[in-house]
Structures are given as structure tokens and as C-alpha cells.
Design a protein around this motif. Structure first.
Motif, PDB file in Angstrom:
ATOM      1  N   CYS A 195      -1.008  14.170  -5.542  1.00 60.19           N
ATOM      2  CA  CYS A 195      -0.998  13.295  -6.725  1.00 60.19           C
ATOM      3  C   CYS A 195      -1.281  14.017  -8.035  1.00 60.19           C
ATOM      4  N   THR A 215      -3.500   5.077  -2.347  1.00 60.37           N
ATOM      5  CA  THR A 215      -4.342   6.171  -1.888  1.00 60.37           C
ATOM      6  C   THR A 215      -3.746   7.444  -2.462  1.00 60.37           C
ATOM      7  N   VAL A 259      -3.876  11.452  -2.880  1.00 71.03           N
ATOM      8  CA  VAL A 259      -4.353  12.600  -2.113  1.00 71.03           C
ATOM      9  C   VAL A 259      -3.976  13.886  -2.833  1.00 71.03           C
ATOM     10  N   THR A 296       0.162   7.833  -9.782  1.00 72.29           N
ATOM     11  CA  THR A 296      -0.883   6.995  -9.188  1.00 72.29           C
ATOM     12  C   THR A 296      -1.231   5.846 -10.119  1.00 72.29           C
ATOM     13  N   ARG A 303      -1.749  -1.064  -3.820  1.00 68.66           N
ATOM     14  CA  ARG A 303      -2.999  -0.420  -3.407  1.00 68.66           C
ATOM     15  C   ARG A 303      -2.620   1.035  -3.158  1.00 68.66           C
ATOM     16  N   PRO A 339      -7.448   3.038  -7.497  1.00 71.63           N
ATOM     17  CA  PRO A 339      -6.946   3.757  -6.317  1.00 71.63           C
ATOM     18  C   PRO A 339      -8.086   4.394  -5.524  1.00 71.63           C
ATOM     19  N   THR A 340      -7.803   4.700  -4.278  1.00 73.15           N
ATOM     20  CA  THR A 340      -8.712   5.486  -3.455  1.00 73.15           C
ATOM     21  C   THR A 340      -8.274   6.932  -3.584  1.00 73.15           C
ATOM     22  N   PHE A 341      -9.211   7.807  -3.883  1.00 73.48           N
ATOM     23  CA  PHE A 341      -8.897   9.222  -4.071  1.00 73.48           C
ATOM     24  C   PHE A 341      -9.432  10.017  -2.888  1.00 73.48           C
ATOM     25  N   VAL A 342      -8.564  10.870  -2.336  1.00 76.00           N
ATOM     26  CA  VAL A 342      -8.914  11.637  -1.144  1.00 76.00           C
ATOM     27  C   VAL A 342      -8.652  13.116  -1.399  1.00 76.00           C
ATOM     28  N   ALA A 361       0.873   5.755  -0.551  1.00 74.95           N
ATOM     29  CA  ALA A 361       0.142   7.014  -0.647  1.00 74.95           C
ATOM     30  C   ALA A 361       0.864   7.895  -1.656  1.00 74.95           C
ATOM     31  N   THR A 404       0.842  -1.185   0.000  1.00 75.64           N
ATOM     32  CA  THR A 404       0.000   0.000   0.000  1.00 75.64           C
ATOM     33  C   THR A 404       0.884   1.244   0.000  1.00 75.64           C
TER      34      THR A 404
END
Length: 92
Positions: A46, A63, A65, A52, A61, A86-89, A42, A40
Motif C-alpha cells: 500500500c 486492510t 499491507v 487505501t 473495509r 483501514p487496518t494497517f498490517v 486488501a 472488504t
């Protein structure tokens, strides 16, 4: 107004000389050399998600940001076809 609001759609054209693949390869090589098993990551600040996307395609994995909603929208579009999305924050 956010400085990146109007820039997001043009950002990749303005940074087309940035070798994101080399950045990711360099980091990956260091992790491997140090014997670190990383699953994982970060991607802070990004932007439009160039790194990413590469990281996600490598199986990490991710994240991602960024402070700019517009940049995150570009990043989400860029990564839409990646198998492990991806998880976008939206975060400062």
C-alpha cells in the motif's frame, strides 16, 4: 537499513503524477460490471496509502499491507480522518 526508510516522507511528492483515483475507479467498475458485491479489500504494498484512503472513503473495509513501517506510518497519517479507518498490517 530499509530502502524505504528515508523515502517514505518524500514518496508522495515523487509519485504525484500517479492517478490512484483512476486505478481505484477502474477496479470498482470491473467489480460492478461483473456483479460482484465487495465490501472488504486488501491493498497490498500500500505504500503511503493513497489508494487505501480512496477505497476507505468509498466505503470499503480496507486492510492495507506493506513491508515498510515508515510507509505504513505515512499511510496511517494520511487516513487518520477517514470515517472507517483501514487496518494497517506490517507484513512482507
Amino acid at each position: 537499513m530499509n530502502a524505504y526508510q528515508n523515502l517514505a516522507s518524500s514518496y508522495d511528492r515523487l509519485t504525484n503524477d500517479v492517478d490512484y483515483q483512476s486505478w481505484v475507479d477502474f477496479t470498482h467498475a470491473i467489480l460492478k460490471r461483473e456483479g460482484m458485491t465487495v465490501r472488504t479489500v486488501a491493498d497490498l504494498a500500500c505504500g503511503t496509502g493513497s489508494a487505501t484512503r480512496i477505497l476507505a472513503q468509498m466505503g470499503y473495509r480496507v486492510t492495507a499491507v506493506d513491508l515498510s513501517e515508515e510507509m505504513l506510518t505515512e499511510a496511517m497519517d494520511k487516513c487518520a480522518d477517514v470515517e472507517q479507518l483501514p487496518t494497517f498490517v506490517h507484513q512482507n
